[in-house]
Design a protein around this motif. Structure first.
Motif, PDB file in Angstrom:
ATOM      1  N   ILE A 145       4.623  26.431  71.908  1.00 57.92           N
ATOM      2  CA  ILE A 145       4.394  26.099  70.654  1.00 57.92           C
ATOM      3  C   ILE A 145       5.759  26.194  69.910  1.00 57.92           C
ATOM      4  O   ILE A 145       6.424  27.133  69.778  1.00 57.92           O
ATOM      5  N   ASP A 146       5.913  25.006  69.071  1.00 56.10           N
ATOM      6  CA  ASP A 146       7.213  25.010  68.218  1.00 56.10           C
ATOM      7  C   ASP A 146       6.645  25.125  66.983  1.00 56.10           C
ATOM      8  O   ASP A 146       5.726  24.227  66.514  1.00 56.10           O
ATOM      9  N   ILE A 147       7.276  26.258  66.172  1.00 56.52           N
ATOM     10  CA  ILE A 147       6.442  26.689  64.910  1.00 56.52           C
ATOM     11  C   ILE A 147       6.902  25.577  63.933  1.00 56.52           C
ATOM     12  O   ILE A 147       5.966  25.046  63.038  1.00 56.52           O
ATOM     13  N   GLU A 148       8.000  24.968  63.863  1.00 54.44           N
ATOM     14  CA  GLU A 148       8.304  24.088  62.942  1.00 54.44           C
ATOM     15  C   GLU A 148       7.497  22.482  63.333  1.00 54.44           C
ATOM     16  O   GLU A 148       6.992  22.180  62.028  1.00 54.44           O
ATOM     17  N   GLU A 149       7.277  22.157  64.418  1.00 59.73           N
ATOM     18  CA  GLU A 149       6.423  21.126  64.594  1.00 59.73           C
ATOM     19  C   GLU A 149       4.746  21.549  64.323  1.00 59.73           C
ATOM     20  O   GLU A 149       4.119  20.546  63.573  1.00 59.73           O
ATOM     21  N   LEU A 150       4.521  22.701  64.393  1.00 59.20           N
ATOM     22  CA  LEU A 150       3.106  23.112  64.252  1.00 59.20           C
ATOM     23  C   LEU A 150       2.985  22.728  62.537  1.00 59.20           C
ATOM     24  O   LEU A 150       2.009  22.492  61.972  1.00 59.20           O
ATOM     25  N   GLU A 151       4.118  23.375  62.056  1.00 53.60           N
ATOM     26  CA  GLU A 151       3.993  23.651  60.374  1.00 53.60           C
ATOM     27  C   GLU A 151       3.917  21.958  59.944  1.00 53.60           C
ATOM     28  O   GLU A 151       3.131  21.716  58.835  1.00 53.60           O
ATOM     29  N   PHE A 152       4.587  21.304  60.415  1.00 50.72           N
ATOM     30  CA  PHE A 152       4.828  19.723  60.042  1.00 50.72           C
ATOM     31  C   PHE A 152       3.591  19.152  60.156  1.00 50.72           C
ATOM     32  O   PHE A 152       3.087  18.198  59.476  1.00 50.72           O
TER      33      PHE A 152
END
Length: 239
Positions: A145-152
């Motif tokens: 999981i990429d946190i920045e992508e998840l947040e986006f």
């Protein structure tokens, strides 16, 4: 925001170390959720989240099942969620959330705690402008999981902030986005370990160590009351 949440959460867990008291509070939440949306967690998102919270609090499965059965029974108490607002000593704003089967008893107790501490109970809604209502979820991390992508992605569902914390991911969002965020997390296979609502102070107020000790005693008094489910305030967290 994350640090503020964790400070309050740590303090609450420390004070609510009494398992029986914690389970009683969760039992009331289960009762309210079942009466509002039925006893089947699959068809009741609010109940699913409370069951996850119960698991995180190490509440035995049989206790949860008993609480659901009691809620279905016609003889069980009807709990109301009531919110009380007021000022504690030193001008600290406080919001007290409760779940009660006797509002007369609860408001009398809340007023008494404020008065004895030199504070005062206010009118409903009088302190809304001092707090932002947020939903907050904690989920277990997933590999890759990429946190920045998840947040986006979650921004489209009403999330404001997403950050990592040890083995968990914490998501803050708008109050009204609770259902959308929950659905997204469940659809994506995240294991929700906690989901609730927070009242985050718009601004915090500095206090001395002595004043903090006095305020902490008042907060403990509220949280020792079985009708009280949450206490929020605008006292600045210690550095």
């Amino acid at each position: 925001m994350g640090r503020a949440f964790e400070y309050r959460k740590a303090a609450k867990l420390k004070r609510w170390g009494n398992m029986a008291r914690t389970f009683t509070r969760i039992g009331k939440q289960i009762s309210i959720a079942v009466k509002a949306g039925g006893p089947d967690p699959e068809n009741n998102p609010a109940l699913r989240t409370i069951i996850a919270n119960a698991k995180a609090a190490n509440m035995p499965k049989e206790n949860v099942e008993r609480a659901i059965k009691r809620a279905v029974s016609k003889d069980t108490e009807n709990y109301k969620e009531m919110v009380y607002e007021g000022y504690g000593p030193f001008g600290i704003a406080m919001v007290i959330e409760t779940a009660t089967d006797n509002t007369t008893r609860t408001v009398a107790n809340v007023r008494s705690y404020f008065n004895k501490a030199g504070g005062s109970l206010g009118t409903s809604g009088s302190l809304d402008f001092l707090f932002d209502r947020k939903c907050v979820f904690k989920v277990n991390k997933k590999e890759g999981i990429d946190i920045e992508e998840l947040e986006f992605e979650l921004i489209d569902f009403g999330a404001d902030e997403v950050f990592e914390e040890e083995d968990s991911i914490v998501i803050y969002g708008a109050f009204e986005a609770f259902g959308k965020i929950q659905n997204y997390l469940e659809d994506k296979g995240f294991e929700i370990t906690n989901g609730e609502f927070e009242r985050m102070p718009v601004d915090t107020k500095e206090v001395t160590e002595e004043q903090r000790a006095t305020l902490e005693k008042l907060i403990e008094k509220f949280e020792d009351d079985d009708d009280v489910t949450n206490v929020f305030h605008n006292m600045k967290s210690p550095e």
